[in-house]
Design an enzyme around this catalytic site. Structure first.
Site, PDB file in Angstrom:
ATOM      1  N   ASP A 178      35.649  40.101  39.248  1.00  0.00           N
ATOM      2  CA  ASP A 178      36.349  39.000  39.908  1.00  0.00           C
ATOM      3  C   ASP A 178      37.825  38.983  39.526  1.00  0.00           C
ATOM      4  OD1 ASP A 178      35.721  38.236  37.194  1.00  0.00           O
ATOM      5  OD2 ASP A 178      36.290  36.197  37.730  1.00  0.00           O
ATOM      6  N   GLU A 214      38.760  38.687  35.998  1.00  0.00           N
ATOM      7  CA  GLU A 214      38.408  39.862  35.196  1.00  0.00           C
ATOM      8  C   GLU A 214      37.291  39.578  34.203  1.00  0.00           C
ATOM      9  OE1 GLU A 214      42.620  40.457  33.601  1.00  0.00           O
ATOM     10  OE2 GLU A 214      42.426  42.136  34.993  1.00  0.00           O
TER      11      GLU A 214
HETATM   12  C1  NOJ Z   1      41.731  38.686  29.819  1.00  0.00           C
HETATM   13  C2  NOJ Z   1      41.591  38.328  31.270  1.00  0.00           C
HETATM   14  O1  NOJ Z   1      42.703  38.696  31.981  1.00  0.00           O
HETATM   15  C3  NOJ Z   1      41.299  36.866  31.404  1.00  0.00           C
HETATM   16  O2  NOJ Z   1      41.239  36.503  32.731  1.00  0.00           O
HETATM   17  C4  NOJ Z   1      39.999  36.608  30.702  1.00  0.00           C
HETATM   18  O3  NOJ Z   1      39.650  35.263  30.797  1.00  0.00           O
HETATM   19  C5  NOJ Z   1      40.088  37.019  29.246  1.00  0.00           C
HETATM   20  N1  NOJ Z   1      40.516  38.393  29.139  1.00  0.00           N
HETATM   21  C6  NOJ Z   1      38.775  36.825  28.542  1.00  0.00           C
HETATM   22  O4  NOJ Z   1      37.769  37.569  29.135  1.00  0.00           O
HETATM   23  C1  NOJ Z   2      44.587  36.920  33.653  1.00  0.00           C
HETATM   24  C2  NOJ Z   2      44.142  36.443  34.981  1.00  0.00           C
HETATM   25  O1  NOJ Z   2      42.831  35.964  34.875  1.00  0.00           O
HETATM   26  C3  NOJ Z   2      44.202  37.561  35.994  1.00  0.00           C
HETATM   27  O2  NOJ Z   2      43.851  37.052  37.254  1.00  0.00           O
HETATM   28  C4  NOJ Z   2      45.569  38.150  36.030  1.00  0.00           C
HETATM   29  O3  NOJ Z   2      45.588  39.236  36.918  1.00  0.00           O
HETATM   30  C5  NOJ Z   2      46.007  38.606  34.664  1.00  0.00           C
HETATM   31  N1  NOJ Z   2      45.849  37.543  33.702  1.00  0.00           N
HETATM   32  C6  NOJ Z   2      47.479  39.031  34.658  1.00  0.00           C
HETATM   33  O4  NOJ Z   2      48.303  37.959  35.007  1.00  0.00           O
END
Ligand code: NOJ
Ligand code: NOJ
Length: 560
Positions: A266, A269
């Site tokens: 998703d 991530e």
């Molecule tokens: C980094 C991801 O970009 C973020 O969206 C996520 O919540 C955290 N890792 C923890 O899984």
């Molecule tokens: C975490 C977010 O969840 C993700 O959607 C995004 O792409 C990365 N950070 C980088 O900004």
């Protein structure tokens, strides 16, 4: 699944079992079981055909949405000032800061590459490490650059936007062509010089290719409208078959057509499943893509994309959950603890995935109902939402996060660690403006039992009634639109309230203190505030708003 005991003479057989509470909508039987044995490493499959017996407590029934804490009405002068295009305004700062995150303004970045945030080894703030180009973030940022490009009327400035977009187009082709992609075009992130990030990560993320294609298709369309050559579009944007090292769009589109039904990670991530967000942006890419392919004389691709649209359309019906009154953000594996089934990605899906063709637009009753459920789900989880007015007594919107159960605090995860984000709060603002605009264009509001709770919360004074149609000249129509516009501004005011005077936008703001948190100078935060401002101007009929901002231009290392 666990060992329950032995069966039979000499305990030749083992009895394994599992117990789980099941009240997920509609599970009636267990069809089969497939498992891998740890010792033999063999996979076993067995047909079960067992009816599921309900036991334990009944499924929780859906609580009514809360009553609104504030009743915003109409546009606010304070928000107009905040978003004014005059030099040095807050939106002007966001605009300038967005361009500071695009190569070559970023050291070591390829031209047209976007850094997700100014946080990482080369910045004063080391954590989290966002010193990468995410395919998704980059496409969303470049879509804003595309808006500025198409609105700009100053030749030199317009040319600069054009250059940035062509550089971005090349950087996407470079990514696609990079040897050793682990998950093909769904590879989610690259270093700033566009070489591949090979460490462990959530991959693939199949929204990326679709979003990149959408941005570049819109650019190609505007470029042609401004008198650009078809051959340039073929070579630098569209035709990946003939120009694989410079043209990315055809390849991203064909990947999307071939893979939309496969699960992927998703946008947050975190989990592999089938998401409403990913599928909506895939659909929009396919719709826009088939039109561009036709224009490029590529009828074979146009046909492939058009049949993918026909195939993808019916798959959306499964996302609606009548018992939850909302669109489920995903199907498939669910992140532990994410029990509300509510996620702001459903709103982002409309903002970025609506193809302007009546398919899940902003005023779709299921979308309106979801927006209400999503927005109100954050009221009780973020203490800042107890503050309902600013210092001048003007109504604040609800601070919005990714989803109520979020545990990500911007650098790591901890139970209850999630916070409101600027970009999701901006998304609700933009959504309200787009709802308002769509109703005004339709010149009427039709209220159904599904959409009524949306109006009860966001425009209570209009007292709309299920089954009624309110035409533009009625008082109720005006009151409803006032409520919706008022809430759009209230969400912007929340951002204003929790944003530092410098105009710097990080990823999150603390749910208790309202202080900025997480990645500093997040590109996507700026992009989201800018597109909310564009949508507001659109509702107000300020046709020159984007043009005025665009014509201010930006500082680039190219100028030197
Ligand atoms: C980094 C991801 O970009 C973020 O969206 C996520 O919540 C955290 N890792 C923890 O899984
Ligand atoms: C975490 C977010 O969840 C993700 O959607 C995004 O792409 C990365 N950070 C980088 O900004």
């Amino acid at each position: 699944m666990s060992y329950w005991g032995g069966i039979g003479n000499g305990l030749l057989w083992e009895y394994w079992g599992t117990l789980t509470p099941v009240y997920i909508d509609g599970i009636t039987s267990l069809l089969n079981i497939t498992y891998v044995s740890v010792d033999t490493k063999k996979t076993y499959a067995q047909i079960l055909n067992l009816p599921v017996q309900s036991s334990g407590s009944a499924p929780p029934s859906l609580a009514a949405p809360p009553a609104p804490q504030v009743t915003p009405k109409g546009f606010g002068q304070d928000v107009t000032n905040f978003l004014s295009t005059s030099q040095g305004s807050m939106i002007g700062l966001a605009f300038a800061r967005l361009f500071q995150n695009i190569g070559p303004n970023i050291a070591g970045a390829a031209p047209g590459a976007v850094v997700a945030a100014q946080s990482g080894p080369d910045y004063p703030q080391l954590l989290p490490n966002y010193e990468f180009s995410w395919v998704r973030d980059s496409a969303l940022v470049m879509s804003v650059v595309q808006n500025l490009y198409s609105a700009s009327t100053k030749q030199g400035t317009k040319k600069k936007y054009e250059q940035v977009l062509f550089n971005y187009a090349t950087s996407r082709a470079t990514q696609q062509d990079y040897p050793g992609l682990q998950t093909g075009l769904g590879e989610p992130k690259f270093y700033l010089n566009q070489t591949l990030f090979t460490g462990p990560w959530a991959r693939p993320q199949n929204d990326g290719p679709a979003l990149a294609a959408i941005t570049l298709i819109e650019f190609a369309t505007q470029f042609l409208a401004a008198g650009g050559n078809v051959s340039v579009v073929q070579q630098y944007i569209y035709d990946s078959t003939t120009f694989p090292s410079t043209a990315s769009v055809q390849r991203d589109l064909l990947y999307t057509a071939a893979n939309w039904a496969s699960t992927s990670y998703d946008l947050w991530e975190e989990v592999t499943s089938s998401q409403f967000f990913t599928r909506m942006v895939q659909r929009r890419a396919l719709v826009l893509g088939s039109a561009l392919a036709t224009r490029m004389g590529d009828s074979a691709t146009a046909l492939t994309l058009a049949s993918a649209v026909t195939a993808i359309n019916p798959s959306f019906a499964q996302f609606w959950s009548a018992s939850r009154s909302s669109l489920l953000y995903e199907y498939g594996q669910v992140l532990g603890g994410k029990t509300s089934y509510l996620d702001t990605s459903v709103i982002l899906a409309i903002l970025h995935g609506y193809a302007d063709d009546g398919f899940y637009g902003p005023t779709n009753e299921q979308v309106l109902s979801s927006a209400l459920r999503i927005a109100t789900s954050f009221i009780s989880v973020y203490p800042v939402n107890n503050i309902t007015t600013d210092s001048a007594g003007r109504p604040l919107g609800i601070a919005i996060g990714r989803y109520p159960e979020d545990a990500y605090n911007g650098t790591g995860t901890q139970a209850g660690g999630g916070n409101p984000w600027y970009l999701t709060t901006a998304a609700l603002a933009e959504f309200m403006y787009r709802v308002s605009k769509e109703y005004s264009s339709a010149e009427q509001i039709v209220v159904s039992s599904v959409s009524k709770p949306f109006f009860d919360f966001f425009a209570p004074s209009a007292k709309l009634v299920t089954g009624q149609t309110y035409i533009q000249s009625t008082k109720q129509f005006r009151q409803a639109i006032n409520g919706i516009n008022g809430w759009g501004d209230a969400f912007v005011r929340t951002i204003k309230q929790y944003m530092p005077a410098s105009g710097a936008l990080s990823e999150q703001f603390n749910k208790k203190t309202g202080q900025p948190q997480g990645a500093a100078d997040l590109s996507w935060s700026y992009a989201a505030l800018l597109t909310a401002a564009f949508a507001r101007a659109d509702v107000q009929g300020q046709t020159l708003y984007v043009t005025n901002l665009a014509n201010q231009g930006f500082v680039s290392n190219y100028d030197e």
